[in-house]
Design an enzyme around this catalytic site. Structure first.
Site, PDB file in Angstrom:
ATOM      1  N   ASP A  73       0.820  -1.212   0.000  1.00 46.54           N
ATOM      2  CA  ASP A  73       0.000   0.000   0.000  1.00 46.54           C
ATOM      3  C   ASP A  73       0.851   1.259   0.000  1.00 46.54           C
ATOM      4  O   ASP A  73       2.067   1.207   0.190  1.00 46.54           O
ATOM      5  CB  ASP A  73      -0.979   0.002   1.192  1.00 46.54           C
ATOM      6  CG  ASP A  73      -0.325  -0.457   2.502  1.00 46.54           C
ATOM      7  OD1 ASP A  73       0.910  -0.416   2.608  1.00 46.54           O
ATOM      8  OD2 ASP A  73      -1.059  -0.838   3.428  1.00 46.54           O
ATOM      9  N   ASN A 112      -7.459  -2.846  14.359  1.00 49.91           N
ATOM     10  CA  ASN A 112      -8.861  -3.136  14.036  1.00 49.91           C
ATOM     11  C   ASN A 112      -8.993  -4.355  13.109  1.00 49.91           C
ATOM     12  O   ASN A 112     -10.054  -4.604  12.559  1.00 49.91           O
ATOM     13  CB  ASN A 112      -9.530  -1.911  13.385  1.00 49.91           C
ATOM     14  CG  ASN A 112      -8.884  -1.522  12.057  1.00 49.91           C
ATOM     15  OD1 ASN A 112      -7.970  -2.195  11.586  1.00 49.91           O
ATOM     16  ND2 ASN A 112      -9.360  -0.451  11.453  1.00 49.91           N
ATOM     17  N   HIS A 122      -7.276  -4.844  10.277  1.00 51.57           N
ATOM     18  CA  HIS A 122      -7.050  -4.632   8.832  1.00 51.57           C
ATOM     19  C   HIS A 122      -5.741  -5.273   8.385  1.00 51.57           C
ATOM     20  O   HIS A 122      -4.816  -5.455   9.166  1.00 51.57           O
ATOM     21  CB  HIS A 122      -7.140  -3.147   8.446  1.00 51.57           C
ATOM     22  CG  HIS A 122      -5.984  -2.270   8.808  1.00 51.57           C
ATOM     23  ND1 HIS A 122      -6.144  -1.033   9.386  1.00 51.57           N
ATOM     24  CD2 HIS A 122      -4.649  -2.415   8.649  1.00 51.57           C
ATOM     25  CE1 HIS A 122      -4.962  -0.472   9.556  1.00 51.57           C
ATOM     26  NE2 HIS A 122      -4.031  -1.285   9.132  1.00 51.57           N
ATOM     27  N   GLU A 133      -9.778  -2.032   5.176  1.00 53.85           N
ATOM     28  CA  GLU A 133     -10.415  -1.700   6.444  1.00 53.85           C
ATOM     29  C   GLU A 133     -11.659  -2.562   6.687  1.00 53.85           C
ATOM     30  O   GLU A 133     -12.236  -3.108   5.736  1.00 53.85           O
ATOM     31  CB  GLU A 133     -10.835  -0.224   6.428  1.00 53.85           C
ATOM     32  CG  GLU A 133      -9.673   0.763   6.308  1.00 53.85           C
ATOM     33  CD  GLU A 133      -8.934   0.974   7.630  1.00 53.85           C
ATOM     34  OE1 GLU A 133      -8.882   0.047   8.461  1.00 53.85           O
ATOM     35  OE2 GLU A 133      -8.389   2.068   7.816  1.00 53.85           O
TER      36      GLU A 133
HETATM   37  C1  GLP Z   1      -0.693   0.148   8.627  1.00 54.86           C
HETATM   38  C2  GLP Z   1      -0.389  -0.602   7.312  1.00 54.86           C
HETATM   39  C3  GLP Z   1      -0.471  -2.083   7.502  1.00 54.86           C
HETATM   40  C4  GLP Z   1       0.143  -2.456   8.830  1.00 54.86           C
HETATM   41  C5  GLP Z   1      -0.716  -1.940   9.939  1.00 54.86           C
HETATM   42  C6  GLP Z   1      -0.127  -2.131  11.327  1.00 54.86           C
HETATM   43  O1  GLP Z   1      -1.654   1.110   8.564  1.00 54.86           O
HETATM   44  N1  GLP Z   1      -1.143  -0.212   6.186  1.00 54.86           N
HETATM   45  O2  GLP Z   1       0.158  -2.746   6.409  1.00 54.86           O
HETATM   46  O3  GLP Z   1       0.238  -3.848   8.947  1.00 54.86           O
HETATM   47  O4  GLP Z   1      -1.142  -0.629   9.719  1.00 54.86           O
HETATM   48  O5  GLP Z   1       0.889  -1.224  11.565  1.00 54.86           O
HETATM   49  P1  GLP Z   1       1.929  -1.364  12.747  1.00 54.86           P
HETATM   50  O6  GLP Z   1       2.835  -2.476  12.371  1.00 54.86           O
HETATM   51  O7  GLP Z   1       2.638  -0.041  12.777  1.00 54.86           O
HETATM   52  O8  GLP Z   1       1.156  -1.637  13.968  1.00 54.86           O
END
Ligand code: GLP
Length: 242
Positions: A67, A136, A138, A143
């Site tokens: 992404d 959440n 995702h 989402e």
């Molecule tokens: C982000 C990314 C995800 C990631 C998630 C968790 O928004 N788009 O690919 O896995 O949120 O992030 P973190 O590893 O900082 O908790």
């Protein structure tokens, strides 16, 4: 789903990096699906160490990222392209032309999403997809919603995600409200999936992913349908598993 426990973030990172290095050693031309966020940073550090100290070679590897924030240029400090350069690509021997991160400035997200999925297919699909999980539930920026969405596309980030990611920006107002996100089709098309989770604030999402019903309100729960998923998680993230 195979669950590999780790006592803490560092152990999770080492185990995840071993898994990815093994993939690259077994198939030097692997297509790696890569993730951003805080969770994989330690894994990337270990992979850099494997490259520098043990000669793990990425010259033939192709990578596709999950992404990118919509509206951020690649040069922006918080763009996911910048994240990948700083945390991995600049320190290993992957060829720049073999790395793919969605273009956050595309003017036609719908056509672009289609092209991105076609590009993944033209590489032969993803051999190993690395994932984190949002608090959440995702994955990538898919989402919670009323249905699972297949194609790579422009998505609206929800309030929870904007709040979670505000720590990387000066203020919550600066967090982009949209992103280009790989959809479930390309993610689930990966031959193997490695999902990482660390810390107590992921415990509910991990429990719902593993033990809940397959529900688009918990996007990661769709991984229950994939035949080759490994979760590497620390004790805190696994604390609510029955
Ligand atoms: C982000 C990314 C995800 C990631 C998630 C968790 O928004 N788009 O690919 O896995 O949120 O992030 P973190 O590893 O900082 O908790």
């Amino acid at each position: 789903m195979i669950i590999i426990q780790a006592k803490d973030y560092d152990e999770m990172s080492r185990k995840a990096a071993l898994f990815i290095a093994g993939q690259v050693l077994l198939k030097p031309t692997s297509v790696l699906g890569l993730a951003t966020g805080s969770t994989p940073v330690g894994t990337y550090k270990e992979l850099i160490r494997f490259h520098k100290e043990d000669g793990v070679c990425f010259q033939q590897v192709r990578s596709v990222n999950l992404d990118e924030y919509y509206g951020l240029p690649a040069s922006h400090e918080q763009s996911y392209r910048h994240f990948m350069q700083v945390n991995l690509f600049d320190h290993i021997d992957i060829l720049p032309g073999n790395t793919h991160v969605p273009d956050g400035l595309t003017r036609d997200p719908q056509a672009y999403g289609k092209e991105y999925d076609e590009m993944i297919a033209s590489l032969g699909g993803i051999d190993l997809q690395l994932l984190g999980i949002g608090s959440n539930g995702h994955i990538a920026f898919n989402e919670p919603g009323r249905y699972f969405t297949a194609p790579t596309r422009l998505v609206d980030l929800n309030k929870n995600t904007i709040g979670d990611n505000a720590r990387f920006f000066e203020s919550e107002d600066e967090v982009p409200r949209q992103a280009i996100s790989m959809g479930m089709k390309s993610i689930l098309g990966a031959k193997r999936i490695l999902i990482l989770a660390s810390s107590a604030n992921k415990a509910e999402a991990v429990r719902d992913m593993l033990e809940g019903p397959i529900d688009p309100m918990v996007p990661a729960s769709i991984l229950q349908l994939h035949p080759n998923v490994t979760l590497v998680a620390d004790y805190a993230a696994l604390s609510l598993i029955s």
